[in-house]
Scaffold this active site. Structure first.
Site, short mmCIF file in Angstrom:
data_model
loop_
_atom_site.label_atom_id
_atom_site.label_comp_id
_atom_site.label_asym_id
_atom_site.label_seq_id
_atom_site.Cartn_x
_atom_site.Cartn_y
_atom_site.Cartn_z
N ASP A 33 26.42 22.51 11.61
CA ASP A 33 27.76 22.00 11.92
C ASP A 33 27.75 21.04 13.11
O ASP A 33 26.77 20.93 13.83
CB ASP A 33 28.72 23.17 12.17
CG ASP A 33 28.11 24.25 13.06
OD1 ASP A 33 27.11 23.98 13.75
OD2 ASP A 33 28.63 25.38 13.07
N GLU A 89 35.23 29.86 9.17
CA GLU A 89 36.06 30.89 9.78
C GLU A 89 36.55 31.88 8.71
O GLU A 89 36.53 31.56 7.52
CB GLU A 89 37.26 30.22 10.46
CG GLU A 89 36.89 29.26 11.58
CD GLU A 89 36.47 29.96 12.87
OE1 GLU A 89 35.95 31.10 12.81
OE2 GLU A 89 36.65 29.37 13.93
C1 GLP Z 1 29.40 28.87 17.10
C2 GLP Z 1 28.57 28.21 15.98
C3 GLP Z 1 27.90 29.25 15.12
C4 GLP Z 1 27.35 30.33 16.00
C5 GLP Z 1 28.48 31.12 16.60
C6 GLP Z 1 28.06 32.18 17.62
O1 GLP Z 1 30.72 28.52 17.15
N1 GLP Z 1 29.29 27.29 15.16
O2 GLP Z 1 26.89 28.63 14.35
O3 GLP Z 1 26.56 31.23 15.26
O4 GLP Z 1 29.49 30.27 17.10
O5 GLP Z 1 27.72 31.63 18.83
P1 GLP Z 1 26.94 32.43 19.97
O6 GLP Z 1 25.54 32.59 19.48
O7 GLP Z 1 27.03 31.55 21.17
O8 GLP Z 1 27.64 33.73 20.12
#
Ligand code: GLP
Length: 261
Positions: free
Chosen positions: A67, A143
């Site tokens: 993304d 989401e």
């Molecule tokens: C983000 C990304 C995801 C990621 C998630 C968790 O928003 N788009 O790909 O897995 O949130 O993030 P974190 O690893 O910082 O908890």
């Protein structure tokens, strides 16, 4: 679904990096699906170390990130392009020309999404897709309520996700509420999937993903339908799993059989 429960963040990172290294050693031109967020950072550090010590080379791999924020230029410090350059690409022998991230500045986003899907297809599909999981069960930026068959498209981020990611932005700095993300259907086409989750904040999402009903309310629960998905957790993230002991037992038996061979 293979559920691997390890002691801590370091163990999860090392296990995950080894899976990726095995894939690359098996096929140097592997197509890797990559993720951002704080969860994969220790894993990326392990990959950097492996490249530095000549254990692996990423010279021939092709990568596709899940993304990108809509409205952020690639050089913006919080864009996922900058994130990947900073934490992995520029620290390894990866060829930047072989790294793909959705275009956050596309004028025609619909076309950009279609092009991204086609580029993955032209590359022969993703061999191994790395995933984190959001506190609300999202994968990529899919989401809750995202279609389980969705393709690469623009998604509106939930308030919870915007809040969770606020820590990466300076006070008062523009923080996008929209992103281009590979869809759940696109992610599910990867030949293998490796999801990592660590820390208490992920306990509920992990429980819903691994043991909850298959539901768009928890996009990560779709992994239950994937024939080759591995979920790697630290003790904290795994702590609410009803079948925790059974998963640990399975891995124990798996290791015992592997040693016996
Ligand atoms: C983000 C990304 C995801 C990621 C998630 C968790 O928003 N788009 O790909 O897995 O949130 O993030 P974190 O690893 O910082 O908890």
């Amino acid at each position: 679904m293979r559920v691997v429960v390890l002691e801590n963040v370091n163990d999860v990172a090392e296990f995950g990096a080894k899976q990726i290294a095995n894939q690359v050693m098996k096929q140097s031109s592997s197509v890797l699906g990559l993720a951002t967020g704080s969860s994969p950072l220790p894993l990326y550090q392990c990959l950097v170390d492996m490249v530095e010590s000549n254990t692996i080379s990423l010279r021939d791999v092709v990568t596709f990130n899940l993304d990108e924020y809509l409205g952020l230029a690639p050089e913006h410090p919080q864009s996922y392009r900058s994130f990947m350059n900073r934490h992995l690409f520029e620290r390894t022998d990866i060829d930047l020309a072989n790294t793909n991230i959705p275009n956050g500045l596309a004028d025609n986003t619909e076309q950009a999404c279609l092009d991204y899907e086609q580029a993955i297809e032209r590359a022969g599909g993703i061999d191994l897709q790395l995933l984190g999981i959001g506190n609300n069960g999202h994968i990529g930026f899919n989401e809750p309520s995202s279609s389980l068959a969705s393709r690469t498209r623009v998604k509106t981020l939930s308030k919870e996700t915007v809040e969770a990611n606020r820590r990466f932005f300076k006070a008062g700095e523009f923080q996008p509420h929209l992103a281009i993300t590979m869809g759940i259907g696109s992610i599910m086409e990867a030949k293998s999937i490796l999801m990592i989750a660590t820390g208490e904040a992920k306990t509920e999402a992990v429980k819903a993903a691994v043991e909850g009903p298959l539901s768009a309310s928890c996009p990560a629960s779709i992994l239950q339908m994937h024939p080759n998905a591995t979920v790697v957790l630290d003790r904290a993230a795994a702590s609410q799993l009803t079948e925790l002991e059974y998963y640990v037992y399975i891995e124990h038996e798996r290791n015992r059989l592997a040693e016996a061979v």
